[in-house]
Design a protein around this motif. Structure first.
Motif, PDB file in Angstrom:
ATOM      1  N   TYR A  63     -10.284  -7.276  -5.250  1.00 33.54           N
ATOM      2  CA  TYR A  63     -11.108  -6.261  -4.621  1.00 33.54           C
ATOM      3  C   TYR A  63     -10.246  -5.159  -4.016  1.00 33.54           C
ATOM      4  O   TYR A  63      -9.099  -5.390  -3.639  1.00 33.54           O
ATOM      5  CB  TYR A  63     -11.955  -6.880  -3.507  1.00 33.54           C
ATOM      6  N   LEU A  64     -10.833  -3.976  -3.891  1.00 33.61           N
ATOM      7  CA  LEU A  64     -10.216  -2.890  -3.146  1.00 33.61           C
ATOM      8  C   LEU A  64     -11.298  -2.310  -2.242  1.00 33.61           C
ATOM      9  O   LEU A  64     -12.203  -1.621  -2.711  1.00 33.61           O
ATOM     10  CB  LEU A  64      -9.643  -1.814  -4.063  1.00 33.61           C
ATOM     11  N   GLN A  65     -11.210  -2.626  -0.959  1.00 32.33           N
ATOM     12  CA  GLN A  65     -12.127  -2.075   0.024  1.00 32.33           C
ATOM     13  C   GLN A  65     -11.565  -0.734   0.480  1.00 32.33           C
ATOM     14  O   GLN A  65     -10.431  -0.671   0.976  1.00 32.33           O
ATOM     15  CB  GLN A  65     -12.276  -3.011   1.219  1.00 32.33           C
ATOM     16  N   MET A  66     -12.351   0.323   0.309  1.00 27.81           N
ATOM     17  CA  MET A  66     -11.893   1.665   0.639  1.00 27.81           C
ATOM     18  C   MET A  66     -12.774   2.235   1.736  1.00 27.81           C
ATOM     19  O   MET A  66     -13.980   2.423   1.536  1.00 27.81           O
ATOM     20  CB  MET A  66     -11.955   2.559  -0.609  1.00 27.81           C
ATOM     21  N   ASN A  67     -12.170   2.475   2.890  1.00 33.44           N
ATOM     22  CA  ASN A  67     -12.882   3.032   4.036  1.00 33.44           C
ATOM     23  C   ASN A  67     -12.339   4.419   4.372  1.00 33.44           C
ATOM     24  O   ASN A  67     -11.256   4.798   3.924  1.00 33.44           O
ATOM     25  CB  ASN A  67     -12.729   2.116   5.245  1.00 33.44           C
ATOM     26  N   SER A  68     -13.089   5.159   5.170  1.00 33.23           N
ATOM     27  CA  SER A  68     -12.673   6.505   5.596  1.00 33.23           C
ATOM     28  C   SER A  68     -12.229   7.337   4.405  1.00 33.23           C
ATOM     29  O   SER A  68     -11.160   7.971   4.442  1.00 33.23           O
ATOM     30  CB  SER A  68     -11.552   6.403   6.639  1.00 33.23           C
ATOM     31  N   LEU A  69     -13.023   7.347   3.376  1.00 33.60           N
ATOM     32  CA  LEU A  69     -12.644   8.038   2.145  1.00 33.60           C
ATOM     33  C   LEU A  69     -12.532   9.540   2.354  1.00 33.60           C
ATOM     34  O   LEU A  69     -13.283  10.129   3.139  1.00 33.60           O
ATOM     35  CB  LEU A  69     -13.636   7.711   1.034  1.00 33.60           C
ATOM     36  N   LYS A  70     -11.601  10.139   1.630  1.00 30.34           N
ATOM     37  CA  LYS A  70     -11.330  11.570   1.704  1.00 30.34           C
ATOM     38  C   LYS A  70     -11.526  12.182   0.311  1.00 30.34           C
ATOM     39  O   LYS A  70     -11.386  11.487  -0.696  1.00 30.34           O
ATOM     40  CB  LYS A  70      -9.892  11.811   2.166  1.00 30.34           C
ATOM     41  N   PRO A  71     -11.796  13.481   0.246  1.00 30.95           N
ATOM     42  CA  PRO A  71     -11.932  14.120  -1.075  1.00 30.95           C
ATOM     43  C   PRO A  71     -10.709  13.914  -1.957  1.00 30.95           C
ATOM     44  O   PRO A  71     -10.843  13.795  -3.178  1.00 30.95           O
ATOM     45  CB  PRO A  71     -12.132  15.593  -0.729  1.00 30.95           C
ATOM     46  N   TYR A  84       0.837  -1.193   0.000  1.00 31.28           N
ATOM     47  CA  TYR A  84       0.000   0.000   0.000  1.00 31.28           C
ATOM     48  C   TYR A  84       0.872   1.243   0.000  1.00 31.28           C
ATOM     49  O   TYR A  84       1.916   1.277   0.662  1.00 31.28           O
ATOM     50  CB  TYR A  84      -0.892   0.049   1.245  1.00 31.28           C
ATOM     51  N   VAL A  85       0.415   2.264  -0.688  1.00 31.96           N
ATOM     52  CA  VAL A  85       1.095   3.544  -0.554  1.00 31.96           C
ATOM     53  C   VAL A  85       0.706   4.144   0.792  1.00 31.96           C
ATOM     54  O   VAL A  85      -0.337   3.820   1.370  1.00 31.96           O
ATOM     55  CB  VAL A  85       0.733   4.506  -1.703  1.00 31.96           C
ATOM     56  N   ASP A  86       1.552   5.025   1.291  1.00 35.39           N
ATOM     57  CA  ASP A  86       1.352   5.569   2.643  1.00 35.39           C
ATOM     58  C   ASP A  86      -0.001   6.257   2.798  1.00 35.39           C
ATOM     59  O   ASP A  86      -0.631   6.182   3.862  1.00 35.39           O
ATOM     60  CB  ASP A  86       2.464   6.562   2.971  1.00 35.39           C
ATOM     61  N   SER A  87      -0.449   6.926   1.755  1.00 38.63           N
ATOM     62  CA  SER A  87      -1.665   7.736   1.872  1.00 38.63           C
ATOM     63  C   SER A  87      -2.929   6.907   2.072  1.00 38.63           C
ATOM     64  O   SER A  87      -3.957   7.455   2.488  1.00 38.63           O
ATOM     65  CB  SER A  87      -1.821   8.630   0.639  1.00 38.63           C
ATOM     66  N   VAL A  88      -2.884   5.605   1.781  1.00 42.01           N
ATOM     67  CA  VAL A  88      -4.080   4.768   1.954  1.00 42.01           C
ATOM     68  C   VAL A  88      -3.880   3.669   2.989  1.00 42.01           C
ATOM     69  O   VAL A  88      -4.824   2.951   3.321  1.00 42.01           O
ATOM     70  CB  VAL A  88      -4.530   4.132   0.619  1.00 42.01           C
ATOM     71  N   GLU A  89      -2.662   3.530   3.495  1.00 44.68           N
ATOM     72  CA  GLU A  89      -2.370   2.499   4.497  1.00 44.68           C
ATOM     73  C   GLU A  89      -3.319   2.641   5.682  1.00 44.68           C
ATOM     74  O   GLU A  89      -3.508   3.736   6.221  1.00 44.68           O
ATOM     75  CB  GLU A  89      -0.919   2.640   4.954  1.00 44.68           C
ATOM     76  N   GLY A  90      -3.943   1.528   6.079  1.00 42.84           N
ATOM     77  CA  GLY A  90      -4.872   1.558   7.197  1.00 42.84           C
ATOM     78  C   GLY A  90      -6.300   1.908   6.813  1.00 42.84           C
ATOM     79  O   GLY A  90      -7.230   1.707   7.614  1.00 42.84           O
ATOM     80  N   ARG A  91      -6.515   2.416   5.598  1.00 43.32           N
ATOM     81  CA  ARG A  91      -7.868   2.766   5.153  1.00 43.32           C
ATOM     82  C   ARG A  91      -8.345   1.840   4.029  1.00 43.32           C
ATOM     83  O   ARG A  91      -9.533   1.540   3.943  1.00 43.32           O
ATOM     84  CB  ARG A  91      -7.912   4.208   4.648  1.00 43.32           C
ATOM     85  N   PHE A  92      -7.441   1.432   3.156  1.00 44.03           N
ATOM     86  CA  PHE A  92      -7.772   0.574   2.016  1.00 44.03           C
ATOM     87  C   PHE A  92      -7.251  -0.833   2.266  1.00 44.03           C
ATOM     88  O   PHE A  92      -6.204  -1.020   2.900  1.00 44.03           O
ATOM     89  CB  PHE A  92      -7.146   1.101   0.734  1.00 44.03           C
ATOM     90  N   THR A  93      -7.987  -1.818   1.742  1.00 43.54           N
ATOM     91  CA  THR A  93      -7.567  -3.209   1.824  1.00 43.54           C
ATOM     92  C   THR A  93      -7.736  -3.873   0.465  1.00 43.54           C
ATOM     93  O   THR A  93      -8.834  -3.852  -0.105  1.00 43.54           O
ATOM     94  CB  THR A  93      -8.383  -3.982   2.868  1.00 43.54           C
ATOM     95  N   ILE A  94      -6.650  -4.440  -0.043  1.00 44.18           N
ATOM     96  CA  ILE A  94      -6.706  -5.179  -1.301  1.00 44.18           C
ATOM     97  C   ILE A  94      -6.793  -6.665  -0.981  1.00 44.18           C
ATOM     98  O   ILE A  94      -6.152  -7.159  -0.041  1.00 44.18           O
ATOM     99  CB  ILE A  94      -5.489  -4.861  -2.194  1.00 44.18           C
ATOM    100  N   SER A  95      -7.598  -7.379  -1.743  1.00 45.18           N
ATOM    101  CA  SER A  95      -7.739  -8.817  -1.538  1.00 45.18           C
ATOM    102  C   SER A  95      -8.087  -9.466  -2.871  1.00 45.18           C
ATOM    103  O   SER A  95      -8.385  -8.770  -3.851  1.00 45.18           O
ATOM    104  CB  SER A  95      -8.823  -9.120  -0.498  1.00 45.18           C
ATOM    105  N   ARG A  96      -8.030 -10.785  -2.904  1.00 44.48           N
ATOM    106  CA  ARG A  96      -8.364 -11.474  -4.157  1.00 44.48           C
ATOM    107  C   ARG A  96      -9.036 -12.797  -3.845  1.00 44.48           C
ATOM    108  O   ARG A  96      -8.802 -13.408  -2.799  1.00 44.48           O
ATOM    109  CB  ARG A  96      -7.121 -11.691  -5.012  1.00 44.48           C
ATOM    110  N   ASP A  97      -9.869 -13.228  -4.773  1.00 45.94           N
ATOM    111  CA  ASP A  97     -10.513 -14.528  -4.712  1.00 45.94           C
ATOM    112  C   ASP A  97     -10.189 -15.217  -6.036  1.00 45.94           C
ATOM    113  O   ASP A  97     -10.828 -14.939  -7.064  1.00 45.94           O
ATOM    114  CB  ASP A  97     -12.019 -14.365  -4.528  1.00 45.94           C
ATOM    115  N   ASN A  98      -9.196 -16.086  -6.032  1.00 42.90           N
ATOM    116  CA  ASN A  98      -8.764 -16.716  -7.284  1.00 42.90           C
ATOM    117  C   ASN A  98      -9.822 -17.653  -7.854  1.00 42.90           C
ATOM    118  O   ASN A  98      -9.858 -17.889  -9.061  1.00 42.90           O
ATOM    119  CB  ASN A  98      -7.452 -17.448  -7.074  1.00 42.90           C
TER     120      ASN A  98
END
Length: 124
Positions: A80-88, A60-74
């Motif tokens: 997937y990219l789960q994005m929480n606490s979104l900012k403008p 993760y890049v620093d600006s999204v660490e702790g807010r975004f989660t990448i995962s996969r279902d092979n």
């Protein structure tokens, strides 16, 4: 032929959440490392998060660490990219990209296949 199709973008208020999906068609998707990039108007397309073929290694890049989660279902050929606490400042077109190797890459030149992008807009 590898094809990537993103979905899940939209308009959300600051502090809200979105989950992006990237459906990948191709004979050996389970062997592909995949990343999510984003591009805001007038800016470069930059990596946001990446995941290796197994899902056990992520970046993760620093600006999204702790807010975004990448995962996969092979089994579903989907990343997937789960994005929480979104900012403008997260407002951008988000692109999914894959590379025909197992390991994560952090530059766009290292990715072989790209989706068409999905717009994410975060209002303040």
């Amino acid at each position: 032929q590898v094809r990537l199709v993103e979905s899940g973008g939209g308009l959300v208020q600051a502090g809200g959440s979105l989950r992006l999906s990237c459906a990948v068609s191709g004979p050996t998707f389970s062997l592909y490392a995949t990343g999510w990039f984003r591009q805001a108007p007038g800016k470069e397309r930059d990596l946001v998060a990446a995941i290796n073929w197994s899902g056990r290694s992520t970046y993760y890049v620093d600006s999204v660490e702790g807010r975004f989660t990448i995962s996969r279902d092979n089994a579903k050929n989907t990343v997937y990219l789960q994005m929480n606490s979104l900012k403008p400042e997260d407002t951008a077109v988000y692109y999914c990209a894959s590379r025909a190797t197992l390991a994560i890459a952090t530059t766009r030149e290292e990715y072989d296949y790209w989706g068409q992008g999905t717009q994410v807009t975060v209002s303040s």
